[in-house]
Design a protein around this motif. Structure first.
Motif, PDB file in Angstrom:
ATOM      1  N   LYS A  19       0.852  -1.188   0.000  1.00  0.00           N
ATOM      2  CA  LYS A  19       0.000   0.000   0.000  1.00  0.00           C
ATOM      3  C   LYS A  19       0.888   1.239   0.000  1.00  0.00           C
ATOM      4  O   LYS A  19       1.688   1.446   0.907  1.00  0.00           O
ATOM      5  CB  LYS A  19      -0.885  -0.014   1.232  1.00  0.00           C
ATOM      6  N   SER A  66      -5.862   4.331   7.023  1.00  0.00           N
ATOM      7  CA  SER A  66      -6.997   3.686   6.384  1.00  0.00           C
ATOM      8  C   SER A  66      -7.885   4.733   5.736  1.00  0.00           C
ATOM      9  O   SER A  66      -8.181   5.771   6.326  1.00  0.00           O
ATOM     10  CB  SER A  66      -7.781   2.919   7.434  1.00  0.00           C
ATOM     11  N   ARG A 122      -7.392  19.256  20.065  1.00  0.00           N
ATOM     12  CA  ARG A 122      -7.796  17.927  20.473  1.00  0.00           C
ATOM     13  C   ARG A 122      -6.599  17.020  20.722  1.00  0.00           C
ATOM     14  O   ARG A 122      -6.603  16.182  21.617  1.00  0.00           O
ATOM     15  CB  ARG A 122      -8.661  17.322  19.364  1.00  0.00           C
ATOM     16  N   LEU A 150      -6.855  -4.280   9.290  1.00  0.00           N
ATOM     17  CA  LEU A 150      -7.189  -3.447   8.144  1.00  0.00           C
ATOM     18  C   LEU A 150      -6.993  -1.980   8.478  1.00  0.00           C
ATOM     19  O   LEU A 150      -6.302  -1.263   7.784  1.00  0.00           O
ATOM     20  CB  LEU A 150      -8.642  -3.696   7.738  1.00  0.00           C
ATOM     21  N   THR A 151      -7.616  -1.540   9.535  1.00  0.00           N
ATOM     22  CA  THR A 151      -7.429  -0.154   9.937  1.00  0.00           C
ATOM     23  C   THR A 151      -7.145  -0.129  11.422  1.00  0.00           C
ATOM     24  O   THR A 151      -7.489  -1.053  12.154  1.00  0.00           O
ATOM     25  CB  THR A 151      -8.689   0.687   9.687  1.00  0.00           C
ATOM     26  N   PHE A 188      -6.837   2.833  14.703  1.00  0.00           N
ATOM     27  CA  PHE A 188      -7.067   4.220  15.091  1.00  0.00           C
ATOM     28  C   PHE A 188      -6.951   4.265  16.592  1.00  0.00           C
ATOM     29  O   PHE A 188      -7.628   3.489  17.282  1.00  0.00           O
ATOM     30  CB  PHE A 188      -8.495   4.590  14.650  1.00  0.00           C
ATOM     31  N   ASP A 238      -6.733   6.932  19.976  1.00  0.00           N
ATOM     32  CA  ASP A 238      -6.716   8.249  20.608  1.00  0.00           C
ATOM     33  C   ASP A 238      -6.826   9.358  19.562  1.00  0.00           C
ATOM     34  O   ASP A 238      -6.149  10.369  19.615  1.00  0.00           O
ATOM     35  CB  ASP A 238      -5.422   8.408  21.419  1.00  0.00           C
ATOM     36  N   GLY A 239      -7.672   9.143  18.568  1.00  0.00           N
ATOM     37  CA  GLY A 239      -7.885  10.165  17.561  1.00  0.00           C
ATOM     38  C   GLY A 239      -6.817  10.214  16.494  1.00  0.00           C
ATOM     39  O   GLY A 239      -6.841  11.085  15.640  1.00  0.00           O
ATOM     40  N   LEU A 240      -5.864   9.303  16.531  1.00  0.00           N
ATOM     41  CA  LEU A 240      -4.810   9.321  15.520  1.00  0.00           C
ATOM     42  C   LEU A 240      -4.704   7.941  14.873  1.00  0.00           C
ATOM     43  O   LEU A 240      -5.016   6.928  15.492  1.00  0.00           O
ATOM     44  CB  LEU A 240      -3.463   9.675  16.163  1.00  0.00           C
ATOM     45  N   SER A 241      -4.230   7.972  13.663  1.00  0.00           N
ATOM     46  CA  SER A 241      -4.064   6.715  12.955  1.00  0.00           C
ATOM     47  C   SER A 241      -2.885   5.942  13.506  1.00  0.00           C
ATOM     48  O   SER A 241      -1.902   6.524  13.943  1.00  0.00           O
ATOM     49  CB  SER A 241      -3.805   6.996  11.482  1.00  0.00           C
ATOM     50  N   CYS A 242      -3.012   4.653  13.497  1.00  0.00           N
ATOM     51  CA  CYS A 242      -1.864   3.852  13.875  1.00  0.00           C
ATOM     52  C   CYS A 242      -1.736   2.738  12.843  1.00  0.00           C
ATOM     53  O   CYS A 242      -2.643   2.501  12.060  1.00  0.00           O
ATOM     54  CB  CYS A 242      -2.033   3.279  15.269  1.00  0.00           C
ATOM     55  N   ASP A 243      -0.637   2.090  12.815  1.00  0.00           N
ATOM     56  CA  ASP A 243      -0.486   0.998  11.861  1.00  0.00           C
ATOM     57  C   ASP A 243       0.238  -0.160  12.517  1.00  0.00           C
ATOM     58  O   ASP A 243       0.372  -0.214  13.733  1.00  0.00           O
ATOM     59  CB  ASP A 243       0.216   1.471  10.590  1.00  0.00           C
ATOM     60  N   GLU A 270     -14.297   7.364  21.242  1.00  0.00           N
ATOM     61  CA  GLU A 270     -13.489   8.007  20.212  1.00  0.00           C
ATOM     62  C   GLU A 270     -12.002   7.947  20.524  1.00  0.00           C
ATOM     63  O   GLU A 270     -11.168   8.029  19.645  1.00  0.00           O
ATOM     64  CB  GLU A 270     -13.850   9.487  20.122  1.00  0.00           C
ATOM     65  N   TYR A 271     -11.704   7.863  21.822  1.00  0.00           N
ATOM     66  CA  TYR A 271     -10.311   8.021  22.211  1.00  0.00           C
ATOM     67  C   TYR A 271      -9.624   6.702  22.528  1.00  0.00           C
ATOM     68  O   TYR A 271      -8.522   6.679  23.011  1.00  0.00           O
ATOM     69  CB  TYR A 271     -10.208   8.973  23.397  1.00  0.00           C
ATOM     70  N   GLN A 309      -9.488   1.628  17.948  1.00  0.00           N
ATOM     71  CA  GLN A 309     -10.504   1.156  17.013  1.00  0.00           C
ATOM     72  C   GLN A 309      -9.801   0.388  15.910  1.00  0.00           C
ATOM     73  O   GLN A 309      -8.936   0.935  15.247  1.00  0.00           O
ATOM     74  CB  GLN A 309     -11.268   2.322  16.391  1.00  0.00           C
ATOM     75  N   ASP A 360      -8.277  -0.161   0.937  1.00  0.00           N
ATOM     76  CA  ASP A 360      -7.291  -0.126   2.016  1.00  0.00           C
ATOM     77  C   ASP A 360      -6.434  -1.378   2.004  1.00  0.00           C
ATOM     78  O   ASP A 360      -5.235  -1.331   2.200  1.00  0.00           O
ATOM     79  CB  ASP A 360      -8.001  -0.061   3.365  1.00  0.00           C
ATOM     80  N   MET A 395     -13.767  -1.912  19.111  1.00  0.00           N
ATOM     81  CA  MET A 395     -13.437  -0.665  19.797  1.00  0.00           C
ATOM     82  C   MET A 395     -13.130  -0.992  21.247  1.00  0.00           C
ATOM     83  O   MET A 395     -13.942  -1.627  21.921  1.00  0.00           O
ATOM     84  CB  MET A 395     -14.608   0.301  19.748  1.00  0.00           C
TER      85      MET A 395
END
Lengths: 681, 623
Positions: free
Chosen positions: A232, A256, A477, B229-230, B232, B234-239, B274-275, B278, B458, B476
């Motif tokens: 990707k 994603s 935030r 696959l995805t 997320f 604490d509001g930020l992307s992770c991988d 949200e935090y 996910q 993705d 979540m």
């Protein structure tokens, strides 16, 4: 009169010198005190005397040391907790039910139409492997103004060091790509892409009709399928600028695309929805009569009118059962599903906003009466097409306030303005944190966030009035500092009630009963014989108390003042057999010896003067103490004898002046008058 | 003695001596003695309760460390890549199903396949024959040969202990024999073929897997890109960089989020969904092993960074095509170790070697203990647990006997005969995340279309193959609130408090203190000892003198005389003048005492008692 007499006596005493010496005083004290050690000291032989002396000293120091420990323990304000478990008649919790989706799509479609078309086109471009499949040629021109307020960009990471940032709707994308390739990572690169955006925006708005063909041209580069089969390489990011077109931009990267799209959609839709007045928003949400199809509390029927409507920014219209705002809270005095709350809800999944919430179900939460439901934190989901049974155990924690623990009873001592007080709800830590965040937001960004209540005179953020709000919000935030400030300034409540839920699920309605249930429910709601409900929208809920419905942990002070006193007394008693009276005795002795010292010092000064004046006398005149010393022993023996039979068996030696220490101080008392008078005069 | 009683600070003694009248004196003695008894009793009570603990619960609102979240696919290895290893076994299993249950093929075919079987000569059934019993008649049909034969040896019923299986017509099971001594066999029966086949398959599967090196196994299992696959947080992307791979013997590759391996542990400063974390998981149902696992989904476990995730024991299962939201509530507990309770702080005092590279827990201890016993008695290690030093996993080739041995040992372990449960103690402090799990439909019908498309993108590969929603699970994990509950035990008593309680008791009943105790020791032991000694000495001296003079009968009389007038002279001799005076002073007063009214300060208090008792005493006196 008495005072005068007293002063005269004191004066006399001063002139004469002390009535007796320290030694006498001490011996007398040791003999007469109730503390156990000293008596031994004087009553034993020299060897034992020494031993007793050290023992007494040791015990005294032990007592003081342990007193220190005890007082420290007391000042640390420890608590002990007691736990009680059982069943009792309790207030049934307030139950908030919401739809996971805030608004009916059919109602908000006119507002979100542009946005949806944008995202569809964008997805088309991102996902379509082959350019120009002609799907969007017939669609009207897209509102790119909306897009450029918060654009989604594609980051090409083929070259790890020089990621190329591509705008999805970029017309002259090749150029833009080249430009940005020169730039480095986010901020520096952002500068240039921002400019290119500006230029392209002009192009596009001018030639709106051409846009699609251009789009078709440029659809090839972002299409990843050809190139990224093994790895990707493209990432989606949301570009956030402090002002539109300004250089101060950040890219929120997402690994994603699904996340990116959702985030972007939420940002955009809040901007749009925040301009809609509250009344309108309530109208667009789910109405109680549509959502709550059946309700039964114990054996009593209830209906949607028993629910209090509240507008929740995340979930639209929420309905609270048994909130206790207007009427008394309901009690439940029996465990089991028979006596709980039974609800049938319809969430009408067909009417969901496609891009806003991807999970479908009802959101529900159990909370205390008169508290605001924070569904994002404590809420649970209930799945459509199932019956969800929730057994409730009320887990209460009652804590002592200051100084035992740092909690607040009603939030009045918290330095954050509680914005949720407009709902007439009680203080909670979640309310405090959100209010704190909103206050920061208003302070820094100049507008309030749509998800939180507003203080007076402030508006919600939207793209038109506050172009940089998304940037501002996103930086706020993610700012650890601001979060920490809020955490530090908010206090938890002393009485913490949690509802522990045992959740179980089953399919509902069963295949056999499905038909008639749907039929009846549809008929009741819509007064028509057509079945308007289906499996995907219908939810059954049972909420009831478990067999043990409460677990209360209550705190009590481990160390009270009574405890402290009895421990101090115990220590003193244990080592020395003493009591408060002994302490007073000791204090008395100290005062007495001070008095003797004063007299002595005065006497000494006088003697010095006299010495100076009449140097020919080599010695100071004999003091009273020296004179009295002669009969100390006697006096001591006499006192000893007299101590036991104090009243009648008076000593047989009346001639000797009794070294009654009381004479020093107790002159105003006439009881001992004869003695002291005889001596002082 | 009298001197002591008079001069002591203890209240009762004085009363005894000072009281007049026999009855009153007796009463006082009784009272004093009962007070002493009470004191002793109460103090004993205090001592017994010394090692008790009080519990305190503190709640702190603060930034909380996010726990490690370990996620596994329920299926351990990709079935497609395992084909090489398992094809034989699967073929056999299918045949077994055919023979017993006529699965998938007609009856005529069954007979033919049985015929083929003999020529094929299966290894698996030679090792562990799968048997079908008829009516407990101790005859069984051997699957391979089709012969009926008599079964000997003990029969273990895995299922039938609970359900009365006497009515059921067929029972299926397998036989494990001791390879060295073939007459010793254990028979395991199951009331349901589902369990029997699965258990049987699992045994063989473990056998095969034990022979594959770890690196190969890791390759055979899912990679992070496959599973996640995805992501997320604490509001930020992770991988995948935020995940650490962890190979679990039964679940293949698991991925631990926030394992703290790189030294940093993520923390959350805001609660709410949200935090938290996910994740969308790709389950790939098509690539499941049909016999090994029969359910679809993922398993997750929330644990501390230092804890070993026992995902097979306490994992939570995640459904596909649904969003599972897991709200956490954090509780930390600490118990007091010895002598308050029998727990261990670090596990260092447990004589079981910790085979896991993680901090001590009861589970670790039990597993390690079992593994050790396994290595000791069977000579090889069980596949599901880590290897002790110098041991290797069991397989047929090297340890043909291991299965029998394992089953025997496991039986013992369950019945607590191995002593593991006695050796292992629970840990004194532990962290617990209470989970509230709820499920929603995901993706919703209207968002399903775009969601699947975007997620396929993705995934980035095989764009032609559109993802199915039953291959996906949304998860979540978040803190419901940031209140940390800390339950701790504190010693209810410290030495200081114990002493002050003693003091309180002594003071209450007798107004006594340590000084009194020392006095008692002094008077009763040292002084009386010296008195006795002196008396003995003098007696000896006298006796010696007597003997020296002449052996007349005067000696004892003299001794008696001596004894009568003894107390005072001895004391005088022994103690020095001050003591002497102190001793002597009360004595003269003692003699007039009976006549003079008792000038005691306690009179005030005991007046009522006096008035009541006075006539009695008078009467007694008159008599």
């Amino acid at each position: 009169m008495n005072l005068k007499k007293y002063f005269i006596r004191a004066l006399h005493r001063l002139q004469k010198g002390p009535g007796y010496t320290y030694k006498e005083l001490l011996v007398w004290y040791c003999d007469n005190t109730n503390t156990h050690g000293p008596k031994r000291i004087i009553k034993e032989g020299p060897k034992k005397k020494l031993i007793w002396f050290f023992l007494t000293l040791l015990f005294a120091s032990l007592v003081f040391w342990q007193w220190g420990i005890l007082i420290n323990t007391y000042l640390s304000y420890n608590v002990t907790s007691s736990l009680s478990i059982g069943f009792k008649t309790m207030k049934f919790p307030a139950v908030t039910v919401c739809n996971a989706n805030p608004f009916k799509y059919s109602e908000v479609k006119h507002l979100l139409k542009e946005l949806d078309r944008l995202i569809e086109a964008a997805l088309e471009r991102i996902l379509q492997p082959t350019p120009g499949n002609g799907s969007n040629t017939s669609s009207p021109p897209l509102d790119l103004e909306l897009w450029h307020q918060i654009p989604l960009v594609l980051i090409d990471e083929h070259d790890k060091d020089n990621p190329i940032i591509l705008d999805i709707f970029e017309s002259n994308l090749a150029a833009g790509g080249n430009e940005t390739a020169a730039g480095n990572q986010t901020a520096a690169g952002g500068n240039q892409t921002a400019e290119s955006n500006q230029t392209s925006e002009g192009n596009q708005t001018a030639a709106g009709g051409n846009q699609t063909s251009e789009g078709n041209q440029t659809a090839a580069p972002p299409a990843p399928a050809n190139t990224t089969s093994e790895e990707k390489k493209y990432k989606l990011a949301v570009k956030l600028c402090s002002h539109q077109g300004s250089g101060n931009c950040t890219y929120r990267n997402f690994t994603s695309a699904a996340q990116a799209v959702t985030e972007w959609y939420i940002l955009q839709s809040t901007s749009i929805l925040s301009r809609v007045p509250l009344q309108e928003r309530i109208r667009m949400g789910y109405q109680a009569e549509d959502m709550i199809l059946a309700c039964l509390y114990g054996a009593e029927p209830c209906n949607y009118k028993n629910f209090t409507q509240i507008y929740h920014p995340d979930h639209g219209n929420c309905y609270i059962f048994n909130w206790g705002m207007d009427e008394e809270a309901l009690n439940s005095s029996n465990p089991g599903a028979e006596f709980g709350l039974k609800l049938i809800l319809d969430i009408s999944q067909q009417d969901y906003i496609p891009y806003l919430s991807s999970a479908a179900g009802a959101r529900l939460m159990l909370h205390q009466q008169k508290s605001f439901p924070f569904l994002k934190d404590q809420g649970i989901y209930a799945m459509a097409g199932t019956e969800t049974s929730i057994g409730v155990l009320v887990d209460e924690l009652e804590r002592m306030g200051y100084p035992y623990s740092d909690c607040t009873m009603n939030g009045s001592d918290v330095p954050v303005k509680n914005l949720y007080s407009q709902y007439n709800t009680s203080y909670s830590i979640q309310a405090c944190l959100r209010s704190c965040f909103q206050n920061h937001m208003i302070e820094i960004c100049g507008c309030g966030h749509y998800m939180f209540p507003l203080p007076e005179g402030v508006n919600y953020c939207n793209n038109e009035d506050n172009p940089g709000w998304a940037y501002c919000y996103s930086s706020l935030r993610s700012s650890i500092k601001h979060r920490q400030i809020c955490i530090d300034s908010c206090k938890e409540t002393c009485n913490d009630t949690q509802y522990k839920m045992t959740i179980s699920m089953a399919d509902w309605p069963s295949e056999a009963s499905e038909d008639w249930i749907f039929h009846i429910l549809s008929y009741e709601r819509d007064m028509s014989t057509n079945v308007t409900l289906d499996r995907n929208g219908i939810i059954k809920l049972n909420i009831y108390f478990q067999e043990y419905n409460y677990r209360t942990i209550s705190e009590s002070a481990a160390t009270t003042i009574v405890w402290l006193l009895s421990s101090l007394g115990g220590q003193f008693g244990f080592w020395m057999g003493g009591s408060v009276l002994c302490l007073i005795e000791f204090g008395e002795i100290i005062i007495d010896s001070l008095w003797i010292t004063v007299i002595n010092v005065i006497g000494w000064c006088k003697g010095l003067k006299q010495k100076r004046a009449q140097a020919r006398y080599p010695d100071a005149p004999p003091t009273v103490s020296e004179l009295v010393e002669a009969h100390t022993n006697l006096g001591f023996q006499h006192e000893d004898a007299g101590a036991l039979p104090r009243d009648e068996a008076l000593p047989p030696e009346p001639g000797t002046p009794p070294p009654n220490y009381d004479s020093l101080r107790v002159q105003p008392l006439d009881v001992l008058g004869p003695d002291s008078d005889a001596e002082t005069e | 003695m009298r001197w002591y009683c008079l001069n002591t600070n203890t209240h009762g003694c004085r009363r005894i001596v000072v009281s007049r009248g026999r009855l009153r004196r007796f009463l006082w003695i009784l009272l004093t003695l009962s007070a002493v008894g009470l004191i002793l009793w109460q103090c004993a009570e205090l001592l017994l309760n010394y090692y008790s603990a009080s519990v305190s619960v503190t709640v702190q609102f603060q930034k909380l460390p996010f726990p490690a979240v370990t996620i596994c696919n329920i299926n351990p290895y990709k079935y497609s890549s395992m084909k090489d290893y398992l094809s034989e076994l699967d073929k056999e299993t299918k045949k077994a199903l055919e023979t017993f249950y006529g699965f998938s093929e007609g009856k005529s075919k069954v007979r033919r396949s049985v015929g083929e079987w003999d020529s094929a000569g299966s290894d698996f059934f030679k090792q562990i024959p799968l048997l079908k019993f008829e009516d407990f008649s101790r005859t069984a049909t051997d699957l391979r040969s089709g012969q009926k034969r008599k079964i000997e040896g003990s029969v273990f019923h895995k299922d039938s202990s609970i359900v009365n299986s006497g009515d059921s017509n067929d029972i299926i099971g397998f036989q494990l024999c001791d390879a060295n001594n073939s007459s010793e066999c254990a028979l395991y029966t199951f009331s349901s073929g589902v369990n029997a086949i699965q258990e049987w398959y699992k045994l063989h599967y473990m056998n095969i897997m034990a022979q594959i090196p770890l690196e190969t196994k890791e390759k055979l299992s899912y990679s992070a890109d496959d599973l996640l696959l995805t992501c997320f947080f604490d509001g930020l992307s992770c991988d995948k960089r935020h995940f650490t791979r962890f190979h679990h013997p039964l679940h293949g590759n698991c991925y631990t989020f926030n394992s703290g391996e790189n030294g940093t542990v993520l923390s959350t400063s805001t609660g709410g969904s949200e935090y938290g974390l996910q994740v969308v998981l790709y389950i790939d149902e098509a690539d499941y092993n049909p016999f090994l696992v029969t359910s679809t989904g993922a398993k997750i476990i929330v644990h501390d960074q230092n804890e070993y995730p026992f995902i097979e024991d306490i994992g939570t299962e995640i459904e596909t095509a649904a969003a599972t939201s897991i709200g956490m509530h954090f509780t930390r507990s600490r118990k007091l170790s010895k002598p308050y309770s029998d727990c261990t702080e670090t596990g260092a005092d447990i004589p079981v070697e910790n085979l896991y590279n993680k901090s001590y827990s009861l589970q670790i201890c039990l597993h390690s203990c079992f593994q050790k016993a396994m290595v000791d008695s069977c000579g090889c290690a069980q596949y599901a647990q880590p290897l002790p030093a110098g041991a290797e996993y069991c397989n047929y080739k090297k340890n043909p006997n291991w299965m029998y041995c394992y089953y025997r040992l496991h039986e013992k372990f369950v019945k607590e005969q191995l002593g593991c449960q006695q050796i292992c103690k629970d840990a004194c402090s532990f962290k617990e995340w209470a989970l509230t799990t709820s499920i929603a439909q995901w993706p919703s019908t209207v968002s399903e279309d775009w969601m699947l498309r975007v997620l396929s993108w993705d995934k980035g590969q095989k764009i032609n193959k559109k993802l199915n929603k039953t291959d996906l699970a949304n998860l979540m994990v978040f803190y419901k609130d940031l209140n940390e509950r800390f339950i701790s035990e504190n010693p209810a008593n410290t030495l200081v408090i114990l002493l002050s309680n003693f003091g309180g008791q002594l003071g209450l009943w007798m107004s006594c203190s340590v000084v009194c105790v020392i006095e008692i020791v002094e008077v009763f032991f040292i002084d009386s000892l010296s008195i006795v000694m002196r008396r003995q000495w003098q007696r000896a001296k006298k006796w010696w003198n007597d003997r020296k003079r002449d052996r007349s009968g005067k000696a004892p009389q003299a001794g008696e005389l001596e004894r009568q007038g003894h107390d005072n002279p001895v004391c005088i001799d022994e103690d020095l003048p001050t003591f002497n005076t102190a001793l002597r002073l009360p004595l003269p007063q003692d003699s007039p005492l009976p006549r003079t009214p008792p000038p005691n300060y306690s009179t005030l208090r005991l007046e009522s008692a006096f008035t009541e008792q006075l006539p009695d005493t008078l009467e007694a006196g008159q008599r």
